[in-house]
Design a protein around this motif. Structure first.
Motif, PDB file in Angstrom:
ATOM      1  N   ALA A 139       0.907  -1.180  -0.132  1.00 41.71           N
ATOM      2  CA  ALA A 139       0.131  -0.002  -0.076  1.00 41.71           C
ATOM      3  C   ALA A 139       0.783   1.272   0.089  1.00 41.71           C
ATOM      4  CB  ALA A 139      -0.993   0.023   1.160  1.00 41.71           C
ATOM      5  N   VAL A 140       1.938   1.376   0.758  1.00 44.56           N
ATOM      6  CA  VAL A 140       2.941   2.452   0.827  1.00 44.56           C
ATOM      7  C   VAL A 140       3.719   2.439  -0.460  1.00 44.56           C
ATOM      8  CG1 VAL A 140       4.673   3.499   2.119  1.00 44.56           C
ATOM      9  CG2 VAL A 140       2.832   2.331   3.415  1.00 44.56           C
ATOM     10  N   SER A 151       5.919  -1.999  10.093  1.00 42.74           N
ATOM     11  CA  SER A 151       6.081  -1.219  11.575  1.00 42.74           C
ATOM     12  C   SER A 151       6.581   0.279  11.311  1.00 42.74           C
ATOM     13  CB  SER A 151       7.069  -1.910  12.371  1.00 42.74           C
ATOM     14  OG  SER A 151       6.438  -3.240  12.971  1.00 42.74           O
ATOM     15  N   GLU A 152       7.679   0.440  10.595  1.00 45.25           N
ATOM     16  CA  GLU A 152       8.151   1.691  10.440  1.00 45.25           C
ATOM     17  C   GLU A 152       6.997   2.648   9.726  1.00 45.25           C
ATOM     18  OE1 GLU A 152      11.834   1.058   8.498  1.00 45.25           O
ATOM     19  OE2 GLU A 152      12.890   0.307  10.480  1.00 45.25           O
ATOM     20  N   TYR A 153       6.416   1.938   8.643  1.00 41.72           N
ATOM     21  CA  TYR A 153       5.584   2.665   7.633  1.00 41.72           C
ATOM     22  C   TYR A 153       4.152   3.266   8.576  1.00 41.72           C
ATOM     23  CZ  TYR A 153       7.820   1.666   3.431  1.00 41.72           C
ATOM     24  OH  TYR A 153       8.899   1.560   2.612  1.00 41.72           O
ATOM     25  N   VAL A 154       3.920   2.224   9.560  1.00 40.66           N
ATOM     26  CA  VAL A 154       2.647   2.538  10.482  1.00 40.66           C
ATOM     27  C   VAL A 154       3.111   3.594  11.373  1.00 40.66           C
ATOM     28  CG1 VAL A 154       1.000   1.566  12.165  1.00 40.66           C
ATOM     29  CG2 VAL A 154       1.801   0.408  10.232  1.00 40.66           C
ATOM     30  N   ARG A 190       1.373  -2.747  18.501  1.00 38.87           N
ATOM     31  CA  ARG A 190       1.521  -1.587  19.132  1.00 38.87           C
ATOM     32  C   ARG A 190       1.325  -0.202  18.264  1.00 38.87           C
ATOM     33  NH1 ARG A 190       5.626  -2.517  22.042  1.00 38.87           N
ATOM     34  NH2 ARG A 190       7.553  -1.564  20.725  1.00 38.87           N
ATOM     35  N   ALA A 191       2.206  -0.270  17.050  1.00 35.17           N
ATOM     36  CA  ALA A 191       1.892   0.939  15.977  1.00 35.17           C
ATOM     37  C   ALA A 191       0.709   1.000  15.563  1.00 35.17           C
ATOM     38  CB  ALA A 191       2.871   0.730  14.958  1.00 35.17           C
ATOM     39  N   LEU A 192      -0.056   0.033  15.276  1.00 33.10           N
ATOM     40  CA  LEU A 192      -1.393   0.021  14.679  1.00 33.10           C
ATOM     41  C   LEU A 192      -2.230   0.564  15.804  1.00 33.10           C
ATOM     42  CD1 LEU A 192      -1.458  -3.464  12.833  1.00 33.10           C
ATOM     43  CD2 LEU A 192      -1.661  -1.190  11.764  1.00 33.10           C
ATOM     44  N   SER A 243      -1.838   4.491   6.973  1.00 35.02           N
ATOM     45  CA  SER A 243      -3.315   4.947   7.873  1.00 35.02           C
ATOM     46  C   SER A 243      -3.874   3.768   8.176  1.00 35.02           C
ATOM     47  CB  SER A 243      -3.993   5.922   7.356  1.00 35.02           C
ATOM     48  OG  SER A 243      -5.091   6.245   8.220  1.00 35.02           O
ATOM     49  N   SER A 244      -4.268   3.337   9.313  1.00 31.24           N
ATOM     50  CA  SER A 244      -5.016   2.226   9.693  1.00 31.24           C
ATOM     51  C   SER A 244      -6.483   2.216   9.987  1.00 31.24           C
ATOM     52  CB  SER A 244      -4.139   1.485  10.828  1.00 31.24           C
ATOM     53  OG  SER A 244      -5.043   0.587  11.741  1.00 31.24           O
TER      54      SER A 244
END
Length: 669
Positions: free
Chosen positions: A303-304, A593-596, A625-627, A602-603
């Motif tokens: 997606a990114v 994880s870095e992208y989130v 955790r990032a989400l 965007s979640s």
């Protein structure tokens, strides 16, 4: 007709907003003018007329002015929030009362206005508190935390400055109610949770009775309606954990708590994810896709970046992964001399615990340790001490043919001892080696005193040493002696080389030959497994070599840890090189994880449900955790069994489950 103000003729006031002493009393009570000569109320301020005049805003009053009648006139007192105060003496009583009443009314109006400016915030907090009496949603911490934050902010910026007499009992009762909640929210929230869970379980009884072939248990039902910021359900194998997580997802949808696209259902294996998706759609009537962590991460990257990078061939094949590490080890042995020394040194002695006889108080403790350690030499025999292993493997590496504990070549007369078997015999030269387990301490006179391990009889052991020397002297056989104190000094093998040099010519075996020998002894496979597990933890946790070295020092892991890292570093470097432009699963999870974390992705997920949470790794925990961090009201729901981790080799970290709430920075239920 004379105008009256508060039943006081205007002519008796210097000004409606000012009080001052009677002239003759002012001269009597304040002859030097050091005290207040008058107080004026103007524009929400009290202006103190004195040698050092000052202005006091009404907001700084701790109470309305007090009026005290005395023999020498009336005293008006004003107290400020900085602890200071003003007393104006000798005032006419009726003007003093009017002034105090006027200031009190202005003070009260000002404070009420301050209170009403925050009316919408106050009402919102009160509604939230009252809502706990009949909760329609689970009172999760993420729901109440903003309420508590708002209440504590108001307490600090407003409530702490207000007095009951300033705003009236009705308003102050609201402050009191908010204070009681923000100071001790736990009991009220716990009561609300109990009430909600009890009523919600009854409301959804039919759903819980029919979701599976057999009705869900009371514990399962309770875990489903519980909706804390982070909820972890622990249960044994076969106890229905999958039923709980699938029923949880269906409940969220059917209760209208979340839309299907707002629910992220995660499993570790594709088959498990497929099974959960099918069960939810069958029971709920709506499709809800369960995904593996890797599928989710791959989708995030796609997606990114607009496309998905190619996966390494070994990413989905553990056997191929291990084969690659074995291949890298062999290549390093063949091409990098320093690394090859470290690798062979690992199998020769560095892999083993550095304990010696001196670390044990009891004989049976030492021999139990030795038995478990399985001190197997490169030649294949099992020796009785770590130092004997070092000697045997040095001999083998350097091409010195030897026998371990051979029968002595001469017959020894009956002495009551068992048959004499020296530690080593060098086949070519016939020289014997005895390794003596003694340490030494230098005495004041320059001599040395020998000591033995705690469980060894020193006098008996030293007598045995003397007897062995006498045997070799009597039969004119050559004896080389090595000692534990040489290892303690860090020169056991160096000393051995010096002592053997006159009798043997060294013929060092090649590193490739030694590596092949280690393979024959089946010692490589376990080491490759260790490397693989460590590599995945290392990458998945985002560690650096410096992190590992620091951890090793902190935990006092010693030489063995340093030896392992000296091998791991070049292995990891070569592993990364061989990836080329492809990625493995650890890269996939970390990149996602870095992208989130930095907001490139965007979640839409507000509920994250994780099956088999005991198998989660540090990197997967980071992604979850990032989400969650993208939405303040997002929830995490995990099911697991802390005695059943099938993905330990894949880098699972059981501490992420045992410290569930702390790791995810949320309230744990």
């Amino acid at each position: 007709m004379q105008e009256l103000y508060g039943n006081v003729p205007a002519s008796e006031l210097t000004d409606l907003m000012r009080v001052e002493p009677k002239p003759f009393l002012s001269l009597l009570l304040n002859p030097f003018g050091t005290h207040a000569r008058g107080i004026e109320h103007r524009d929400l301020q009290l202006i103190i007329d004195a040698r050092r005049g000052r202005k006091v805003h009404l907001k700084n009053l701790t109470a309305p002015p007090t009026v005290t009648k005395g023999l020498l006139g009336t005293t008006v007192r004003i107290e400020m929030d900085d602890g200071s105060g003003v007393a104006l003496r000798g005032v006419n009583h009726r003007p003093a009362n009017v002034f105090a009443q006027e200031v009190q009314e202005a003070w009260s109006a000002f404070n009420i206005e301050l209170f009403e400016e925050k009316r919408s915030e106050i009402d919102a907090i009160l509604r939230a508190i009252d809502g706990l009496d009949l909760p329609t949603r689970y009172p999760a911490a993420c729901v109440l935390s903003p309420v508590l934050d708002a209440g504590r902010t108001l307490e600090k910026t407003l409530f702490a400055k207000l007095r009951s007499e300033a705003i009236g009992e009705v308003h102050f009762a609201q402050i009191r109610k908010i204070r009681e909640f923000i100071n001790a929210p736990g009991p009220r929230r716990n009561q609300a949770i109990e009430r909600f869970e009890r009523e919600e379980v009854l409301r959804w009884q039919e759903f819980f009775d029919t979701f599976e072939k057999n009705p869900l248990t009371p514990e399962q039902r309770l875990s489903i309606v519980a909706d804390e910021d982070a909820t972890l359900v622990l249960a044994g194998a076969g106890s229905g954990k999958t039923s709980v997580i699938t029923a949880k997802a269906a409940y969220l949808v059917k209760a209208g708590i979340r839309k299907p696209e707002e629910i992220l259902l995660l499993a570790f294996a594709r088959d498990a994810a497929k099974e959960m998706s099918e069960r939810i759609e069958l029971r709920c009537g709506q499709p809800l896709e369960a995904r593996t962590f890797h599928a989710l991460a791959y989708d995030i990257i796609g997606a990114v970046e607009g496309n998905k990078p190619a996966l390494a061939a070994h990413a989905t094949d553990d056997k191929a992964f291990l084969a690659l590490l074995r291949e890298i080890l062999r290549a390093l042995v063949e091409t990098v001399s320093e690394v090859s020394k470290s690798i062979i040194g690992w199998f020769s002695y560095a892999r083993l615990d550095e304990k010696s006889e001196w670390d044990f108080k009891q004989k049976h403790e030492y021999y139990t340790f030795i038995e478990k350690a399985d001190l197997r030499t490169l030649q294949g025999e099992q020796v009785k001490s770590f130092e004997e292993l070092m000697i045997a493997n040095w001999l083998y590496e350097n091409g010195v043919e030897y026998e371990y504990e051979p029968d002595y070549e001469h017959h020894i007369a009956d002495t009551g001892r068992r048959n004499y078997c020296p530690d080593f015999r060098l086949k070519n030269s016939g020289v014997y080696i005895e390794h003596f387990g003694v340490r030494r301490r230098k005495m004041a006179d320059g001599s040395y005193q020998f000591s033995t391990a705690p469980f060894v009889d020193r006098e008996e052991y030293l007598a045995g040493m003397a007897w062995k020397r006498e045997v070799h002297t009597t039969h004119e056989t050559t004896l080389i002696e090595t000692f534990s104190y040489e290892r303690e000094d860090g020169r056991l093998l160096e000393a051995l080389a010096e002592k053997i040099a006159p009798f043997e010519t060294l013929k060092p075996r090649s590193r490739e030959t030694l590596f092949d020998r280690v393979v024959e002894l089946n010692q490589v496979d376990s080491f490759v497994q260790l490397l693989g597990t460590f590599l995945r933890h290392y990458k998945g946790g985002g560690y650096s070599l410096a992190d590992c070295e620091a951890k090793g020092k902190k935990l006092k892991l010693g030489r063995r840890a340093r030896a392992f890292l000296s091998i791991f570093e070049p292995v990891y470097r070569e592993y990364q090189k061989r990836l080329g432009g492809r990625i493995d699963f650890e890269d996939m999870i970390l990149r996602a994880s870095e992208y989130v974390e930095d907001g490139q992705y965007s979640s839409c997920f507000r509920h994250i449900l994780v099956d088999e949470f005991q198998d989660i790794s540090r990197s997967r925990g980071r992604l979850v955790r990032a989400l969650k961090a993208q939405h303040p009201d997002a929830r995490i729901f995990g099911v697991g069994d802390d005695w059943q981790s099938i993905y330990r080799f894949a880098g699972s970290d059981i501490n992420l489950m045992r410290n569930f709430g702390n790791v995810l920075n949320v309230i744990e239920n």
